[in-house]
Write a protein that holds these residues in place. Structure first.
Motif, PDB file in Angstrom:
ATOM      1  N   GLY A   1       0.817  -1.207   0.000  1.00 47.48           N
ATOM      2  CA  GLY A   1       0.000   0.000   0.000  1.00 47.48           C
ATOM      3  C   GLY A   1       0.849   1.254   0.000  1.00 47.48           C
ATOM      4  O   GLY A   1       0.551   2.231  -0.702  1.00 47.48           O
ATOM      5  N   LYS A   2       1.940   1.245   0.781  1.00 51.99           N
ATOM      6  CA  LYS A   2       2.856   2.377   0.777  1.00 51.99           C
ATOM      7  C   LYS A   2       3.499   2.554  -0.590  1.00 51.99           C
ATOM      8  O   LYS A   2       3.682   3.676  -1.075  1.00 51.99           O
ATOM      9  CB  LYS A   2       3.949   2.162   1.828  1.00 51.99           C
ATOM     10  CG  LYS A   2       3.476   2.225   3.272  1.00 51.99           C
ATOM     11  CD  LYS A   2       4.647   2.001   4.225  1.00 51.99           C
ATOM     12  CE  LYS A   2       4.201   2.047   5.684  1.00 51.99           C
ATOM     13  NZ  LYS A   2       5.335   1.804   6.616  1.00 51.99           N
ATOM     14  N   ALA A   3       3.850   1.426  -1.216  1.00 54.60           N
ATOM     15  CA  ALA A   3       4.554   1.475  -2.498  1.00 54.60           C
ATOM     16  C   ALA A   3       3.715   2.114  -3.601  1.00 54.60           C
ATOM     17  O   ALA A   3       4.257   2.738  -4.517  1.00 54.60           O
ATOM     18  CB  ALA A   3       4.984   0.068  -2.911  1.00 54.60           C
ATOM     19  N   ILE A   4       2.398   1.965  -3.524  1.00 58.38           N
ATOM     20  CA  ILE A   4       1.547   2.553  -4.569  1.00 58.38           C
ATOM     21  C   ILE A   4       1.028   3.927  -4.167  1.00 58.38           C
ATOM     22  O   ILE A   4       0.162   4.486  -4.840  1.00 58.38           O
ATOM     23  CB  ILE A   4       0.375   1.614  -4.927  1.00 58.38           C
ATOM     24  CG1 ILE A   4      -0.542   1.403  -3.715  1.00 58.38           C
ATOM     25  CG2 ILE A   4       0.882   0.288  -5.465  1.00 58.38           C
ATOM     26  CD1 ILE A   4      -1.794   0.593  -4.032  1.00 58.38           C
ATOM     27  N   GLY A   5       1.547   4.457  -3.065  1.00 58.08           N
ATOM     28  CA  GLY A   5       1.247   5.833  -2.701  1.00 58.08           C
ATOM     29  C   GLY A   5       0.015   6.049  -1.844  1.00 58.08           C
ATOM     30  O   GLY A   5      -0.485   7.176  -1.748  1.00 58.08           O
ATOM     31  N   LEU A   6      -0.492   5.009  -1.176  1.00 53.64           N
ATOM     32  CA  LEU A   6      -1.657   5.185  -0.306  1.00 53.64           C
ATOM     33  C   LEU A   6      -1.265   5.930   0.966  1.00 53.64           C
ATOM     34  O   LEU A   6      -0.201   5.697   1.539  1.00 53.64           O
ATOM     35  CB  LEU A   6      -2.260   3.825   0.060  1.00 53.64           C
ATOM     36  CG  LEU A   6      -2.857   2.979  -1.071  1.00 53.64           C
ATOM     37  CD1 LEU A   6      -3.424   1.685  -0.513  1.00 53.64           C
ATOM     38  CD2 LEU A   6      -3.925   3.750  -1.821  1.00 53.64           C
ATOM     39  N   THR A   7      -2.141   6.812   1.396  1.00 58.28           N
ATOM     40  CA  THR A   7      -1.925   7.520   2.651  1.00 58.28           C
ATOM     41  C   THR A   7      -2.197   6.577   3.819  1.00 58.28           C
ATOM     42  O   THR A   7      -2.812   5.506   3.642  1.00 58.28           O
ATOM     43  CB  THR A   7      -2.859   8.736   2.750  1.00 58.28           C
ATOM     44  OG1 THR A   7      -4.219   8.267   2.824  1.00 58.28           O
ATOM     45  CG2 THR A   7      -2.699   9.652   1.543  1.00 58.28           C
ATOM     46  N   PRO A   8      -1.769   6.938   5.048  1.00 60.11           N
ATOM     47  CA  PRO A   8      -2.063   6.076   6.204  1.00 60.11           C
ATOM     48  C   PRO A   8      -3.559   5.771   6.349  1.00 60.11           C
ATOM     49  O   PRO A   8      -3.938   4.638   6.668  1.00 60.11           O
ATOM     50  CB  PRO A   8      -1.531   6.887   7.387  1.00 60.11           C
ATOM     51  CG  PRO A   8      -0.413   7.675   6.803  1.00 60.11           C
ATOM     52  CD  PRO A   8      -0.863   8.049   5.418  1.00 60.11           C
ATOM     53  N   LEU A   9      -4.420   6.777   6.122  1.00 57.61           N
ATOM     54  CA  LEU A   9      -5.858   6.541   6.227  1.00 57.61           C
ATOM     55  C   LEU A   9      -6.332   5.590   5.136  1.00 57.61           C
ATOM     56  O   LEU A   9      -7.155   4.704   5.394  1.00 57.61           O
ATOM     57  CB  LEU A   9      -6.618   7.866   6.126  1.00 57.61           C
ATOM     58  CG  LEU A   9      -8.153   7.762   6.204  1.00 57.61           C
ATOM     59  CD1 LEU A   9      -8.575   7.117   7.519  1.00 57.61           C
ATOM     60  CD2 LEU A   9      -8.797   9.140   6.042  1.00 57.61           C
ATOM     61  N   GLN A  10      -5.829   5.742   3.920  1.00 58.90           N
ATOM     62  CA  GLN A  10      -6.212   4.857   2.822  1.00 58.90           C
ATOM     63  C   GLN A  10      -5.722   3.434   3.076  1.00 58.90           C
ATOM     64  O   GLN A  10      -6.433   2.469   2.768  1.00 58.90           O
ATOM     65  CB  GLN A  10      -5.655   5.383   1.502  1.00 58.90           C
ATOM     66  CG  GLN A  10      -6.354   6.640   0.994  1.00 58.90           C
ATOM     67  CD  GLN A  10      -5.679   7.228  -0.225  1.00 58.90           C
ATOM     68  OE1 GLN A  10      -4.453   7.174  -0.369  1.00 58.90           O
ATOM     69  NE2 GLN A  10      -6.477   7.812  -1.105  1.00 58.90           N
ATOM     70  N   ARG A  11      -4.531   3.296   3.634  1.00 57.83           N
ATOM     71  CA  ARG A  11      -4.033   1.952   3.955  1.00 57.83           C
ATOM     72  C   ARG A  11      -4.910   1.292   5.015  1.00 57.83           C
ATOM     73  O   ARG A  11      -5.161   0.084   4.971  1.00 57.83           O
ATOM     74  CB  ARG A  11      -2.578   2.018   4.439  1.00 57.83           C
ATOM     75  CG  ARG A  11      -1.591   2.409   3.354  1.00 57.83           C
ATOM     76  CD  ARG A  11      -0.157   2.073   3.753  1.00 57.83           C
ATOM     77  NE  ARG A  11       0.287   2.770   4.945  1.00 57.83           N
ATOM     78  CZ  ARG A  11       0.862   3.959   4.948  1.00 57.83           C
ATOM     79  NH1 ARG A  11       1.042   4.610   3.809  1.00 57.83           N
ATOM     80  NH2 ARG A  11       1.264   4.516   6.078  1.00 57.83           N
ATOM     81  N   LEU A  12      -5.388   2.099   5.970  1.00 59.49           N
ATOM     82  CA  LEU A  12      -6.278   1.564   6.992  1.00 59.49           C
ATOM     83  C   LEU A  12      -7.601   1.110   6.386  1.00 59.49           C
ATOM     84  O   LEU A  12      -8.085   0.002   6.669  1.00 59.49           O
ATOM     85  CB  LEU A  12      -6.534   2.618   8.071  1.00 59.49           C
ATOM     86  CG  LEU A  12      -7.537   2.254   9.169  1.00 59.49           C
ATOM     87  CD1 LEU A  12      -7.015   1.094  10.013  1.00 59.49           C
ATOM     88  CD2 LEU A  12      -7.851   3.458  10.047  1.00 59.49           C
ATOM     89  N   LEU A  13      -8.191   1.963   5.538  1.00 57.28           N
ATOM     90  CA  LEU A  13      -9.519   1.681   4.982  1.00 57.28           C
ATOM     91  C   LEU A  13      -9.511   0.582   3.933  1.00 57.28           C
ATOM     92  O   LEU A  13     -10.432  -0.240   3.881  1.00 57.28           O
ATOM     93  CB  LEU A  13     -10.108   2.964   4.382  1.00 57.28           C
ATOM     94  CG  LEU A  13     -10.435   4.098   5.356  1.00 57.28           C
ATOM     95  CD1 LEU A  13     -10.935   5.320   4.605  1.00 57.28           C
ATOM     96  CD2 LEU A  13     -11.478   3.644   6.370  1.00 57.28           C
ATOM     97  N   TYR A  14      -8.479   0.552   3.088  1.00 58.77           N
ATOM     98  CA  TYR A  14      -8.496  -0.337   1.928  1.00 58.77           C
ATOM     99  C   TYR A  14      -7.595  -1.562   2.066  1.00 58.77           C
ATOM    100  O   TYR A  14      -7.717  -2.495   1.267  1.00 58.77           O
ATOM    101  CB  TYR A  14      -8.092   0.441   0.664  1.00 58.77           C
ATOM    102  CG  TYR A  14      -8.977   1.630   0.394  1.00 58.77           C
ATOM    103  CD1 TYR A  14     -10.364   1.486   0.297  1.00 58.77           C
ATOM    104  CD2 TYR A  14      -8.443   2.911   0.256  1.00 58.77           C
ATOM    105  CE1 TYR A  14     -11.188   2.577   0.072  1.00 58.77           C
ATOM    106  CE2 TYR A  14      -9.264   4.016   0.024  1.00 58.77           C
ATOM    107  CZ  TYR A  14     -10.628   3.841  -0.064  1.00 58.77           C
ATOM    108  OH  TYR A  14     -11.440   4.920  -0.289  1.00 58.77           O
ATOM    109  N   VAL A  15      -6.711  -1.559   3.058  1.00 61.05           N
ATOM    110  CA  VAL A  15      -5.801  -2.691   3.224  1.00 61.05           C
ATOM    111  C   VAL A  15      -6.015  -3.389   4.568  1.00 61.05           C
ATOM    112  O   VAL A  15      -6.356  -4.578   4.620  1.00 61.05           O
ATOM    113  CB  VAL A  15      -4.325  -2.240   3.091  1.00 61.05           C
ATOM    114  CG1 VAL A  15      -3.386  -3.438   3.309  1.00 61.05           C
ATOM    115  CG2 VAL A  15      -4.076  -1.611   1.733  1.00 61.05           C
TER     116      VAL A  15
END
Length: 221
Positions: A125-139
């Motif tokens: 998730g970090k590698a594709i540029g997701l923010t911490p909130l996006q990583r929480l919600l989508y990962v």
């Protein structure tokens, strides 16, 4: 003279049991929903906050887990309104109590689920540029949900059975309905046989449905 079973009087008041069963299910559903929200928020807070916040959350969990549910019911229904001069119905009081009770158990369930999310997924998730909130919600949350679903199922079934405690403050759920029939017919054996079967059959039906749901979302190891 021995005791002779007679279910006729029970059938005349069966609506008390059916209505109580429906209310028990409603109490369990509402409480697991609110409890899951409490547990999820505190679990996210626990894994991302500092030592002080973790200590407060841990204290809440330990307090609830080590105090009998019936005592919590009395504290919320009788003690809290006296202390802070508020008023609410017995049903509302019990929902509050059972939700807070469920939340304490689900904090640990969700915390373990969040920590069990593979590190590789988070790094991806970090590698594709997701923010911490996006990583929480989508990962993290979708994977956590699949991991914790069996524990959530067990918690819901436990809460369904725990709704019987509401009878001590006259919430008209299933056990209270059984007590009402017993007091008015004196057919103690018959009414509790039927009530036990209603709990048993309903519990197995809930378990069957939840196990099917778990199978659909099972995490492949």
């Amino acid at each position: 003279m021995g005791y002779h079973l007679n279910f006729n009087l029970i059938w005349r008041h069966i609506d008390k049991l059916w209505g109580g069963l429906l209310l028990s299910l409603e109490l369990a559903v509402i409480s697991i929903a609110i409890g899951a929200l409490i547990g999820l928020v505190l679990a996210i807070w626990y894994v991302s906050a500092g030592k002080v916040v973790r200590s407060f959350i841990a204290a809440y969990v330990e307090f609830i887990r080590n105090v009998p549910l019936i005592l919590l019911v009395y504290l919320v229904f009788y003690g809290l309104p006296t202390a802070v001069s508020i008023a609410y119905s017995a049903t509302t009081s019990f929902v509050i109590t059972l939700s807070v009770y469920a939340g304490a158990y689900l904090v640990e369930v969700f915390r373990s689920g969040l920590e069990a999310v593979p590190r590789g997924q988070i790094d991806a998730g970090k590698a594709i540029g997701l923010t911490p909130l996006q990583r929480l919600l989508y990962v993290r949350l979708p994977t956590m949900t699949r991991i914790t679903l069996p524990a959530l199922s067990n918690t819901f079934i436990s809460l369904f059975k725990d709704t019987s405690v509401a009878s001590v403050i006259a919430v008209p759920e299933l056990t209270y309905g059984a007590q009402w029939i017993n007091f008015n017919t004196f057919r103690i054996v018959e009414v509790y046989i039927i009530t036990t079967l209603m709990y048993l059959v309903t519990g197995y039906l809930i378990l069957f449905g939840l196990r099917r749901l778990e199978g659909h979302f099972r995490v492949e190891r």
